[in-house]
Design an enzyme around this catalytic site. Structure first.
Site, PDB file in Angstrom:
ATOM      1  N   THR A  52       0.814  -1.386  -0.012  1.00  0.00           N
ATOM      2  CA  THR A  52       0.240  -0.080   0.084  1.00  0.00           C
ATOM      3  C   THR A  52       0.818   1.183   0.026  1.00  0.00           C
ATOM      4  O   THR A  52       0.717   2.300  -0.855  1.00  0.00           O
ATOM      5  CB  THR A  52      -0.893  -0.143   1.141  1.00  0.00           C
ATOM      6  OG1 THR A  52      -1.602  -1.307   1.552  1.00  0.00           O
ATOM      7  CG2 THR A  52      -1.915   1.291   1.163  1.00  0.00           C
ATOM      8  N   THR A  53       1.782   1.342   0.748  1.00  0.00           N
ATOM      9  CA  THR A  53       2.695   2.487   1.150  1.00  0.00           C
ATOM     10  C   THR A  53       3.484   2.638  -0.280  1.00  0.00           C
ATOM     11  O   THR A  53       3.876   3.631  -0.629  1.00  0.00           O
ATOM     12  CB  THR A  53       3.674   2.059   2.278  1.00  0.00           C
ATOM     13  OG1 THR A  53       2.905   1.736   3.495  1.00  0.00           O
ATOM     14  CG2 THR A  53       4.446   3.338   2.322  1.00  0.00           C
ATOM     15  N   TYR A 144      -2.347 -11.054   2.762  1.00  0.00           N
ATOM     16  CA  TYR A 144      -2.207  -9.534   3.292  1.00  0.00           C
ATOM     17  C   TYR A 144      -3.788  -9.100   3.614  1.00  0.00           C
ATOM     18  O   TYR A 144      -4.483  -9.010   2.396  1.00  0.00           O
ATOM     19  CB  TYR A 144      -1.697  -8.671   2.093  1.00  0.00           C
ATOM     20  CG  TYR A 144      -1.636  -7.285   2.338  1.00  0.00           C
ATOM     21  CD1 TYR A 144      -1.943  -6.579   3.499  1.00  0.00           C
ATOM     22  CD2 TYR A 144      -0.882  -6.508   1.366  1.00  0.00           C
ATOM     23  CE1 TYR A 144      -1.930  -4.931   3.876  1.00  0.00           C
ATOM     24  CE2 TYR A 144      -0.639  -4.878   1.621  1.00  0.00           C
ATOM     25  CZ  TYR A 144      -1.050  -4.458   2.680  1.00  0.00           C
ATOM     26  OH  TYR A 144      -1.069  -3.180   3.074  1.00  0.00           O
ATOM     27  N   LYS A 174      -0.262 -11.107   7.014  1.00  0.00           N
ATOM     28  CA  LYS A 174       0.065  -9.473   7.386  1.00  0.00           C
ATOM     29  C   LYS A 174      -1.353  -9.016   7.670  1.00  0.00           C
ATOM     30  O   LYS A 174      -2.102  -8.992   6.686  1.00  0.00           O
ATOM     31  CB  LYS A 174       0.570  -8.806   5.989  1.00  0.00           C
ATOM     32  CG  LYS A 174       0.764  -7.526   6.043  1.00  0.00           C
ATOM     33  CD  LYS A 174       1.204  -6.861   5.101  1.00  0.00           C
ATOM     34  CE  LYS A 174       1.105  -5.275   5.046  1.00  0.00           C
ATOM     35  NZ  LYS A 174       0.515  -4.707   5.947  1.00  0.00           N
ATOM     36  N   SER A 176      -3.721  -6.079   8.568  1.00  0.00           N
ATOM     37  CA  SER A 176      -3.734  -4.567   8.573  1.00  0.00           C
ATOM     38  C   SER A 176      -5.264  -4.118   8.887  1.00  0.00           C
ATOM     39  O   SER A 176      -5.938  -3.745   7.966  1.00  0.00           O
ATOM     40  CB  SER A 176      -3.268  -3.889   7.091  1.00  0.00           C
ATOM     41  OG  SER A 176      -1.870  -3.940   7.210  1.00  0.00           O
ATOM     42  N   GLY A 199      -0.140  -4.885  11.452  1.00  0.00           N
ATOM     43  CA  GLY A 199      -0.115  -3.659  10.294  1.00  0.00           C
ATOM     44  C   GLY A 199      -0.650  -2.300  10.749  1.00  0.00           C
ATOM     45  O   GLY A 199      -0.914  -1.582  10.026  1.00  0.00           O
ATOM     46  N   ASP A 201       0.431   0.481  12.699  1.00  0.00           N
ATOM     47  CA  ASP A 201       1.426   0.656  13.731  1.00  0.00           C
ATOM     48  C   ASP A 201       1.061   1.377  14.949  1.00  0.00           C
ATOM     49  O   ASP A 201       1.730   1.283  16.101  1.00  0.00           O
ATOM     50  CB  ASP A 201       2.244   1.721  13.020  1.00  0.00           C
ATOM     51  CG  ASP A 201       2.535   1.216  11.459  1.00  0.00           C
ATOM     52  OD1 ASP A 201       2.082   0.222  11.031  1.00  0.00           O
ATOM     53  OD2 ASP A 201       3.488   2.026  10.797  1.00  0.00           O
ATOM     54  N   GLU A 202       0.014   2.163  15.207  1.00  0.00           N
ATOM     55  CA  GLU A 202      -0.472   2.840  16.238  1.00  0.00           C
ATOM     56  C   GLU A 202      -0.892   1.924  17.436  1.00  0.00           C
ATOM     57  O   GLU A 202      -1.419   2.253  18.515  1.00  0.00           O
ATOM     58  CB  GLU A 202      -1.678   3.867  16.018  1.00  0.00           C
ATOM     59  CG  GLU A 202      -2.736   3.413  15.077  1.00  0.00           C
ATOM     60  CD  GLU A 202      -2.525   3.145  13.659  1.00  0.00           C
ATOM     61  OE1 GLU A 202      -1.532   2.630  13.090  1.00  0.00           O
ATOM     62  OE2 GLU A 202      -3.217   4.054  12.883  1.00  0.00           O
ATOM     63  N   VAL A 216       4.389  -5.204  10.158  1.00  0.00           N
ATOM     64  CA  VAL A 216       5.023  -4.452   8.792  1.00  0.00           C
ATOM     65  C   VAL A 216       4.138  -2.892   8.693  1.00  0.00           C
ATOM     66  O   VAL A 216       3.016  -3.051   8.999  1.00  0.00           O
ATOM     67  CB  VAL A 216       3.988  -5.350   7.654  1.00  0.00           C
ATOM     68  CG1 VAL A 216       4.609  -4.625   6.444  1.00  0.00           C
ATOM     69  CG2 VAL A 216       4.643  -6.708   7.660  1.00  0.00           C
ATOM     70  N   SER A 218       4.221   1.402   7.627  1.00  0.00           N
ATOM     71  CA  SER A 218       4.852   2.594   6.826  1.00  0.00           C
ATOM     72  C   SER A 218       5.730   3.336   7.894  1.00  0.00           C
ATOM     73  O   SER A 218       6.736   3.973   7.458  1.00  0.00           O
ATOM     74  CB  SER A 218       3.929   3.555   6.425  1.00  0.00           C
ATOM     75  OG  SER A 218       3.092   3.928   7.333  1.00  0.00           O
TER      76      SER A 218
HETATM   77  C1  SI3 Z   1      -3.497   1.657   5.383  1.00  0.00           C
HETATM   78  C2  SI3 Z   1      -2.019   1.771   5.616  1.00  0.00           C
HETATM   79  O1  SI3 Z   1      -1.359   2.575   4.842  1.00  0.00           O
HETATM   80  N1  SI3 Z   1      -1.460   1.066   6.671  1.00  0.00           N
HETATM   81  C3  SI3 Z   1      -0.132   1.096   6.784  1.00  0.00           C
HETATM   82  C4  SI3 Z   1       0.179   1.285   8.238  1.00  0.00           C
HETATM   83  O2  SI3 Z   1       1.480   1.168   8.479  1.00  0.00           O
HETATM   84  C5  SI3 Z   1      -0.280   2.806   8.578  1.00  0.00           C
HETATM   85  O3  SI3 Z   1       0.382   3.796   7.630  1.00  0.00           O
HETATM   86  C6  SI3 Z   1       0.051   3.065   9.999  1.00  0.00           C
HETATM   87  O4  SI3 Z   1      -0.380   2.417  10.792  1.00  0.00           O
HETATM   88  C7  SI3 Z   1      -0.555   4.536  10.397  1.00  0.00           C
HETATM   89  O5  SI3 Z   1      -1.880   4.766  10.285  1.00  0.00           O
HETATM   90  C8  SI3 Z   1       0.751  -0.161   6.488  1.00  0.00           C
HETATM   91  O6  SI3 Z   1      -0.377  -1.360   6.984  1.00  0.00           O
HETATM   92  C9  SI3 Z   1       0.529  -0.582   5.128  1.00  0.00           C
HETATM   93  C10 SI3 Z   1       1.658  -1.497   4.656  1.00  0.00           C
HETATM   94  O7  SI3 Z   1       2.092  -2.222   5.359  1.00  0.00           O
HETATM   95  C11 SI3 Z   1       1.640  -1.600   3.210  1.00  0.00           C
HETATM   96  O8  SI3 Z   1       2.356  -0.608   2.728  1.00  0.00           O
HETATM   97  O9  SI3 Z   1       1.203  -2.561   2.389  1.00  0.00           O
END
Ligand code: SI3
Length: 316
Positions: A52-53, A144, A174, A176, A199, A201-202, A216, A218
């Protein structure tokens, strides 16, 4: 054919951004520096590429191949694992990317649910995953789960149940999503050698308590060094410290959310914090004003500064 045994992935995995140049073309030449930044500055030694990122759904198959290749090549000897996300709307394209990931030496592949024509039920999704996995039977395969973006909200547990019978290379999840009961059920009912990777992070700490083996995300691109301390504290049973660190990262993320945090803002933030020239996002995402990223970076700096000054030391 079963996937060969590899070291089980754990710890932090950075979901990577895709470097673009000012003309909007991919810029793989940045990846070598990107690898060094993650390893040396963030203590992160595993990556999740083209997720996604990384704006994978906005990239062509050829671009995704080129990026996967570069990450595998540049990561050799530096990164422990390179997982490549190969999910597409087209099964054929996903299979092509899965084969390619195997050819270029990826350590695993992950697949998200197609989200335009959505699977009608969990069996349709499981079949889709199975057909992609078959294209690279020697690579560990991860499902995922990202219901908020795909709009496909079958319980992850229902996808995982008995999946090794149809996907012998199945290796883990994974996750999320925010449904910690579903995540807990996945942990509870999966073999212990399947990494359960979280997934959001918060709320990583909550997922660790629920049995996550790693994460995993961003934000590990630029807060990996801090979150590694959270993992260490958790391992040692110092939950007060682990929670303080999670609160700190939540402060940064909630501030970012108030500034309109999305992948475009996130990418600009990474550019500001790391100094890496990752370029703009690709349309339909739009570049965020630098000022906004700077404001978040300043908040992050304050939080990291506080960390450095020892404000997070274990409380009695
Ligand atoms: C929806 C989204 O982009 N979620 C992020 C999180 O890292 C997210 O940015 C973080 O929890 C902040 O909200 C990751 O789960 C995405 C991820 O792992 C990916 O890039 O595939």
């Amino acid at each position: 054919m079963a996937a060969p045994q590899r070291k089980m992935i754990s710890g932090l995995i950075a979901a990577t951004f895709t470097p673009l140049n000012d003309q909007g073309e991919i810029n793989p030449s940045v990846i070598e520096r990107y690898v060094d930044y993650l390893v040396k500055e963030q203590g992160v030694r595993a990556v999740f590429v083209n997720g996604t990122t990384g704006e994978s759904m906005s990239l062509s198959v050829e671009e995704r191949k080129r990026l996967a290749e570069e990450w595998c090549q540049r990561g050799k000897g530096k990164l422990d694992q390179v997982i490549v996300h190969v999910g597409c709307l087209s099964l054929k394209e996903s299979q092509e990317l899965a084969r390619h990931a195997a050819d270029v030496g990826a350590d695993g592949i992950a697949v998200i649910s197609p989200c335009f024509f959505k699977p009608a039920d969990k069996d349709a999704l499981r079949k889709f995953l199975q057909h992609v996995a078959k294209a690279a039977p020697c690579l560990p395969f991860y499902y995922y789960h990202l219901p908020a973006l795909t709009g496909v909200s079958f319980k992850a547990m229902d996808i995982l149940q008995g999946i090794e019978d149809i996907i012998p290379s199945f290796q883990g999840l994974k996750f999320s999503g925010s449904d910690l009961m579903d995540f807990g059920q996945c942990v509870h009912h999966s073999p212990p050698h399947w990494p359960m990777l979280y997934g959001m992070d918060e709320q990583l700490l909550a997922a660790l308590v629920m049995g996550a083996h790693g994460a995993v995300g961003s934000t590990y691109n630029y807060m990996g060094c801090v979150v590694n301390r959270l993992l260490e504290a958790y391992e040692k049973g110092d939950y007060v410290l682990a929670r303080s660190i999670q609160f700190q990262t939540q402060e940064v993320i909630s501030y970012a959310v108030k500034q309109g945090f999305d992948t475009a803002v996130n990418k600009q933030l990474m550019c500001v914090v790391s100094g890496l020239p990752l370029g703009p996002p690709r349309l339909p995402l739009q570049e965020c004003p630098r000022e906004r990223a700077l404001a978040i970076a300043r908040r992050l700096q304050e939080v990291l500064g506080r960390t450095e000054e020892g404000a997070l030391e274990t409380q009695p």
